[in-house]
Write a protein that holds these residues in place. Structure first.
Motif, PDB file in Angstrom:
ATOM      1  N   ARG A 146       0.830  -1.209   0.000  1.00 49.38           N
ATOM      2  CA  ARG A 146       0.000   0.000   0.000  1.00 49.38           C
ATOM      3  C   ARG A 146       0.866   1.260   0.000  1.00 49.38           C
ATOM      4  NH1 ARG A 146      -3.150  -3.096   3.515  1.00 49.38           N
ATOM      5  NH2 ARG A 146      -5.209  -3.521   2.682  1.00 49.38           N
ATOM      6  N   SER A 147       1.905   1.270   0.832  1.00 50.89           N
ATOM      7  CA  SER A 147       2.728   2.475   0.968  1.00 50.89           C
ATOM      8  C   SER A 147       3.580   2.748  -0.273  1.00 50.89           C
ATOM      9  CB  SER A 147       3.618   2.382   2.208  1.00 50.89           C
ATOM     10  OG  SER A 147       4.613   1.392   2.047  1.00 50.89           O
ATOM     11  N   ARG A 148       3.893   1.703  -1.026  1.00 57.16           N
ATOM     12  CA  ARG A 148       4.734   1.874  -2.220  1.00 57.16           C
ATOM     13  C   ARG A 148       3.929   2.024  -3.501  1.00 57.16           C
ATOM     14  NH1 ARG A 148       9.816  -2.057  -1.033  1.00 57.16           N
ATOM     15  NH2 ARG A 148      10.643  -0.803   0.667  1.00 57.16           N
ATOM     16  N   PHE A 149       2.640   1.931  -3.403  1.00 52.32           N
ATOM     17  CA  PHE A 149       1.786   2.033  -4.585  1.00 52.32           C
ATOM     18  C   PHE A 149       1.979   3.386  -5.256  1.00 52.32           C
ATOM     19  CE2 PHE A 149      -2.448   3.090  -6.456  1.00 52.32           C
ATOM     20  CZ  PHE A 149      -2.435   2.118  -7.446  1.00 52.32           C
ATOM     21  N   ASP A 150       2.208   3.357  -6.564  1.00 50.51           N
ATOM     22  CA  ASP A 150       2.386   4.578  -7.348  1.00 50.51           C
ATOM     23  C   ASP A 150       1.163   4.766  -8.249  1.00 50.51           C
ATOM     24  OD1 ASP A 150       3.065   6.618  -9.079  1.00 50.51           O
ATOM     25  OD2 ASP A 150       5.033   5.808  -9.574  1.00 50.51           O
ATOM     26  N   PRO A 151       0.232   5.634  -7.845  1.00 56.47           N
ATOM     27  CA  PRO A 151      -0.992   5.826  -8.632  1.00 56.47           C
ATOM     28  C   PRO A 151      -0.721   6.279 -10.065  1.00 56.47           C
ATOM     29  CG  PRO A 151      -1.183   6.909  -6.503  1.00 56.47           C
ATOM     30  CD  PRO A 151       0.237   6.453  -6.638  1.00 56.47           C
ATOM     31  N   GLN A 152       0.342   7.066 -10.268  1.00 57.10           N
ATOM     32  CA  GLN A 152       0.654   7.512 -11.631  1.00 57.10           C
ATOM     33  C   GLN A 152       1.068   6.340 -12.512  1.00 57.10           C
ATOM     34  OE1 GLN A 152       3.485  10.715 -11.052  1.00 57.10           O
ATOM     35  NE2 GLN A 152       1.857  12.210 -11.391  1.00 57.10           N
ATOM     36  N   ALA A 153       1.877   5.431 -11.964  1.00 56.73           N
ATOM     37  CA  ALA A 153       2.299   4.254 -12.732  1.00 56.73           C
ATOM     38  C   ALA A 153       1.113   3.337 -13.017  1.00 56.73           C
ATOM     39  CB  ALA A 153       3.387   3.493 -11.986  1.00 56.73           C
ATOM     40  N   ALA A 154       0.103   3.396 -12.156  1.00 54.88           N
ATOM     41  CA  ALA A 154      -1.078   2.540 -12.318  1.00 54.88           C
ATOM     42  C   ALA A 154      -2.215   3.242 -13.071  1.00 54.88           C
ATOM     43  CB  ALA A 154      -1.564   2.094 -10.947  1.00 54.88           C
ATOM     44  N   ASN A 162      -1.705 -13.680 -17.348  1.00 52.84           N
ATOM     45  CA  ASN A 162      -0.920 -12.673 -18.055  1.00 52.84           C
ATOM     46  C   ASN A 162       0.429 -12.493 -17.344  1.00 52.84           C
ATOM     47  OD1 ASN A 162       0.171 -10.442 -19.303  1.00 52.84           O
ATOM     48  ND2 ASN A 162      -1.659  -9.184 -19.145  1.00 52.84           N
ATOM     49  N   ILE A 163       1.362 -13.381 -17.652  1.00 50.80           N
ATOM     50  CA  ILE A 163       2.653 -13.405 -16.967  1.00 50.80           C
ATOM     51  C   ILE A 163       3.418 -12.104 -17.165  1.00 50.80           C
ATOM     52  CG2 ILE A 163       4.878 -14.605 -16.828  1.00 50.80           C
ATOM     53  CD1 ILE A 163       3.343 -17.165 -17.646  1.00 50.80           C
ATOM     54  N   MET A 164       3.299 -11.480 -18.317  1.00 54.32           N
ATOM     55  CA  MET A 164       4.013 -10.225 -18.564  1.00 54.32           C
ATOM     56  C   MET A 164       3.536  -9.114 -17.623  1.00 54.32           C
ATOM     57  SD  MET A 164       6.329 -11.031 -20.553  1.00 54.32           S
ATOM     58  CE  MET A 164       7.016  -9.399 -20.726  1.00 54.32           C
ATOM     59  N   LEU A 165       2.313  -9.208 -17.171  1.00 49.77           N
ATOM     60  CA  LEU A 165       1.784  -8.230 -16.231  1.00 49.77           C
ATOM     61  C   LEU A 165       2.574  -8.260 -14.918  1.00 49.77           C
ATOM     62  CD1 LEU A 165      -0.409  -6.143 -15.663  1.00 49.77           C
ATOM     63  CD2 LEU A 165      -1.888  -8.020 -14.947  1.00 49.77           C
ATOM     64  N   ALA A 166       3.027  -9.433 -14.533  1.00 52.40           N
ATOM     65  CA  ALA A 166       3.804  -9.558 -13.295  1.00 52.40           C
ATOM     66  C   ALA A 166       5.073  -8.719 -13.348  1.00 52.40           C
ATOM     67  CB  ALA A 166       4.135 -11.028 -13.037  1.00 52.40           C
ATOM     68  N   THR A 167       5.617  -8.510 -14.526  1.00 55.53           N
ATOM     69  CA  THR A 167       6.838  -7.715 -14.651  1.00 55.53           C
ATOM     70  C   THR A 167       6.590  -6.240 -14.334  1.00 55.53           C
ATOM     71  OG1 THR A 167       6.541  -7.289 -17.017  1.00 55.53           O
ATOM     72  CG2 THR A 167       7.764  -9.282 -16.410  1.00 55.53           C
ATOM     73  N   ARG A 168       5.339  -5.829 -14.263  1.00 57.83           N
ATOM     74  CA  ARG A 168       5.012  -4.431 -13.948  1.00 57.83           C
ATOM     75  C   ARG A 168       4.903  -4.166 -12.457  1.00 57.83           C
ATOM     76  NH1 ARG A 168       0.678  -1.578 -17.389  1.00 57.83           N
ATOM     77  NH2 ARG A 168       1.714   0.154 -16.363  1.00 57.83           N
ATOM     78  N   LEU A 169       5.022  -5.211 -11.634  1.00 58.23           N
ATOM     79  CA  LEU A 169       4.903  -5.025 -10.188  1.00 58.23           C
ATOM     80  C   LEU A 169       5.912  -4.009  -9.655  1.00 58.23           C
ATOM     81  CD1 LEU A 169       4.215  -8.608  -8.774  1.00 58.23           C
ATOM     82  CD2 LEU A 169       2.710  -6.622  -8.679  1.00 58.23           C
ATOM     83  N   ASN A 170       7.163  -4.080 -10.116  1.00 56.99           N
ATOM     84  CA  ASN A 170       8.190  -3.143  -9.636  1.00 56.99           C
ATOM     85  C   ASN A 170       7.903  -1.719 -10.094  1.00 56.99           C
ATOM     86  OD1 ASN A 170       9.605  -5.038  -8.222  1.00 56.99           O
ATOM     87  ND2 ASN A 170      11.035  -5.480  -9.869  1.00 56.99           N
ATOM     88  N   GLU A 171       7.231  -1.565 -11.204  1.00 54.28           N
ATOM     89  CA  GLU A 171       6.866  -0.247 -11.693  1.00 54.28           C
ATOM     90  C   GLU A 171       5.695   0.343 -10.877  1.00 54.28           C
ATOM     91  OE1 GLU A 171       4.508   1.388 -15.637  1.00 54.28           O
ATOM     92  OE2 GLU A 171       5.742  -0.406 -15.831  1.00 54.28           O
ATOM     93  N   ILE A 172       4.712  -0.496 -10.578  1.00 54.66           N
ATOM     94  CA  ILE A 172       3.531  -0.052  -9.855  1.00 54.66           C
ATOM     95  C   ILE A 172       3.800   0.080  -8.357  1.00 54.66           C
ATOM     96  CG2 ILE A 172       1.140  -0.686  -9.278  1.00 54.66           C
ATOM     97  CD1 ILE A 172       1.011  -2.037 -12.071  1.00 54.66           C
ATOM     98  N   PHE A 173       4.700  -0.766  -7.842  1.00 59.20           N
ATOM     99  CA  PHE A 173       5.085  -0.738  -6.423  1.00 59.20           C
ATOM    100  C   PHE A 173       6.597  -0.545  -6.328  1.00 59.20           C
ATOM    101  CE2 PHE A 173       1.335  -3.481  -6.797  1.00 59.20           C
ATOM    102  CZ  PHE A 173       0.471  -2.872  -5.913  1.00 59.20           C
ATOM    103  N   PRO A 174       7.111   0.627  -6.694  1.00 61.92           N
ATOM    104  CA  PRO A 174       8.569   0.839  -6.699  1.00 61.92           C
ATOM    105  C   PRO A 174       9.171   0.751  -5.304  1.00 61.92           C
ATOM    106  CG  PRO A 174       7.423   2.913  -7.053  1.00 61.92           C
ATOM    107  CD  PRO A 174       6.381   1.836  -7.047  1.00 61.92           C
ATOM    108  N   SER A 175      10.420   0.265  -5.223  1.00 58.97           N
ATOM    109  CA  SER A 175      11.078   0.107  -3.924  1.00 58.97           C
ATOM    110  C   SER A 175      11.699   1.393  -3.422  1.00 58.97           C
ATOM    111  CB  SER A 175      12.105  -1.022  -3.969  1.00 58.97           C
ATOM    112  OG  SER A 175      13.047  -0.766  -4.977  1.00 58.97           O
ATOM    113  N   ASN A 176      11.817   2.406  -4.303  1.00 61.23           N
ATOM    114  CA  ASN A 176      12.311   3.698  -3.804  1.00 61.23           C
ATOM    115  C   ASN A 176      11.680   4.845  -4.552  1.00 61.23           C
ATOM    116  OD1 ASN A 176      13.931   2.453  -5.810  1.00 61.23           O
ATOM    117  ND2 ASN A 176      15.798   3.018  -4.831  1.00 61.23           N
TER     118      ASN A 176
END
Length: 102
Positions: free
Chosen positions: A9-17, A88-102
């Protein structure tokens, strides 16, 4: 588990989503299942199983914690069998974009 979900929740990036309308189903080997609904920049995390997820990810909670923190590479986890994905396995690759670590 709740701490891990709070981190999501805290790392969610609404713009990326923005424009994303997908459901990520998480099946955990050591905790209850949860799903994440992303709807055009909004986030909803629910316990249980979604009827029609975009992608289903199976792993331990430690693997998810590592992916979220950046200590575990998601592709490496997938290739070594620590993470299994269906749908949709390729969707999983977007996790780091939608929930960035920094």
């Amino acid at each position: 588990m709740s701490q891990t979900l709070d981190t999501l929740r805290s790392r969610f990036d609404p713009q990326a989503a923005s424009g994303v309308q997908e459901v990520f189903q998480f099946h955990f080997s050591d905790a209850d299942d949860h799903y994440v609904v992303i709807n055009d920049g909004t986030l909803d995390i629910q316990p249980g199983e979604h009827d029609d997820p975009s992608v289903s990810l199976s792993m331990s909670t430690d693997t998810l914690k590592g992916i979220i923190s950046g200590e575990v590479n998601g592709m490496t986890a997938f290739m070594t069998g620590k993470l299994k994905a269906t749908g949709n396995i390729m969707l999983a690759t977007r996790l780091n974009e939608i929930f960035p670590s920094n």
